[in-house]
Design an enzyme around this catalytic site. Sequence first.
Site, short mmCIF file in Angstrom:
data_model
loop_
_atom_site.label_atom_id
_atom_site.label_comp_id
_atom_site.label_asym_id
_atom_site.label_seq_id
_atom_site.Cartn_x
_atom_site.Cartn_y
_atom_site.Cartn_z
CG ASP A 97 -36.16 28.90 2.60
OD1 ASP A 97 -36.00 27.66 2.65
OD2 ASP A 97 -37.27 29.45 2.63
CG ASP A 198 -37.47 23.71 0.63
OD1 ASP A 198 -38.52 24.33 0.87
OD2 ASP A 198 -37.30 23.01 -0.38
CD GLU A 257 -41.45 22.73 3.67
OE1 GLU A 257 -42.52 23.12 3.17
OE2 GLU A 257 -40.47 22.43 2.98
CG HIS A 329 -43.50 30.25 0.57
ND1 HIS A 329 -43.07 29.81 1.80
CD2 HIS A 329 -42.96 29.43 -0.35
CE1 HIS A 329 -42.29 28.75 1.62
NE2 HIS A 329 -42.21 28.50 0.33
CG ASP A 330 -45.13 26.31 0.15
OD1 ASP A 330 -44.79 26.94 -0.87
OD2 ASP A 330 -44.33 25.62 0.83
#
Length: 552
Positions: A97, A198, A257, A329-330
Amino acid sequence: MDLWWKDAVVYQIYPRSFADSNGDGYGDLGGIESKLDYLAELGVDVLWLSPIYRSPQDDNGYDISDYQDIDAMFGTLEDFDRLLAGVHARGMKLIMDLVVNHTSDEHPWFIESRSSRDNPKRDWYWWRDGTADGPPNNWGSIFSGSAWQLDESTGQYYLHLFSRKQPDLNWENSEVRQAVYAMMNWWLDRGVDGFRMDVINLLSKTPGLPDGRIPAGGLFGDGGPYYLNGPRLHEFLQEMDRAVFADREAELLTVGETPGVSVELARVLTDPANRELDMVFQFEHMELDHGTTKWDHQPMDLVDLKANLAKWQNGLSDVGWNSLYWNNHDQPRIVSRYGDDEVHWYESATLLATVLHMHKGTPYIYQGEELGMTNYPFSGIEDYRDVESLNHYYEAVDRQRIPPEKVLPGLRIVSRDNARTPVQWDDSPGAGFSSGAAWLPVNPNHVTINAAAQVADPDSVFHYYRRLIALRHEDPVVCEGEFELLLPTDPVVHAFTRTLGAERLLVVANFSGDVAQCPIELDGEIVIANYREPTGQSLRPWEARVYRQRID
Ligand code: TEU
């Protein structure tokens, strides 16, 4: 296959909740290493690790204080090298990430930057004088409250689009960009196989940082138009490509993302000719159950979901490439969200898997999704750990005086902590996650939903995912077939085809707990189905079937 990742399946690991090898209640690198054979059995090609860098953990590692070290909670660089070797030895790849829109406020860069107005790193972050009303502009933070924090000692404010402990880096400054590229090269030289980037489309902010529109009843302006997809985004990504990926791109995977991305922009970002990103995560199909805000949950309408997925399939069919996901994870757990986690748990979990994995693009599986893990039965605010959830609650209850009983139901359905409870490995009291007290409690349903039971059962959700992954590897039509949506207005039956040459797959799925008649003639050879004896025109509750047909 021109590009290797076109028939790959990616598995996301959220390390703090995956597996704990030392009993401290937090997952770690040793835990991941101990599960590599499980992941190889599932058949995934790439592992994506959510952040494991040194971090004060305000946002569970998305607030980084040292990009070139491992947080002690997870292990050491030596542990990392051993893990990477184990991944490669099993023929898998590993991506990291990359969180470079912001750092932690405890990163040495920010500590220097805040130390004085004339520090050489002052301009590495967004420092501005306040106005008569307080902050430099009216932007709200994505994590509630103002996007600006006053630093008493130098009398200026810094920008933080996320938490106060996540100051935004100033990508206008070329030293910032060079420092990030050097760090990325260091990880690639160590052997990692790419990055999930991210909020990468937040890097370029509109100069002048203009005030945003304040929505009706809102307290803050929406800065989105001035920080999403800003004027220099493409320039920064192309510069990154030249500085980092240039001669090794073919072996790597990059996925950005990109909240708020449109199909048109995604085509530009993922067109290989532009040398920006291999694929992006779009958010539209994840917002179909949002009301005016994400906390205001509404039922999802299948007709909207079909239209949206088809728009992305068609929009990126000739140029660019889709990522495919239901979970990360969100996001709350998909079986609890667009499926039925009670009566038709197995059927709806496998239906959702079938639909997603039969699309064109690269599927991402989030840890536990392959087991049909569900949302958690949260009750009071003391059950939550997520900074976004806690900030939202206290903003609503303490500042806006909204009664807790009006805030908690939304939080329970939507909170990111739903995705973050420990992976359910077995039916023992700690679910096999940790021998100690887990940082977030294990879901009580681990006694029935767990990996040990499912690996042993050929009819489990796990083995259904394993078969879907194998299909993508074996059959080019899954990877490359042209997509066509059928039945766009049917409120319960979803149907589409994928066609490559003379081969066609027909996918039908009943998104309801009732029997539904399929208006399309169902024939051909069954490739995969989530009920025994899949025949006839009646689809049972949450039944999904994939047929292979020859077209002459
Ligand atoms: O998320 C960015 C993002 O836009 C959202 O999905 C966000 O998590 C939120 O739920 C919006 O309501 C990324 C990471 O995936 C997330 O975990 C981090 O908290 C965030 O960036 C900041 O780094």
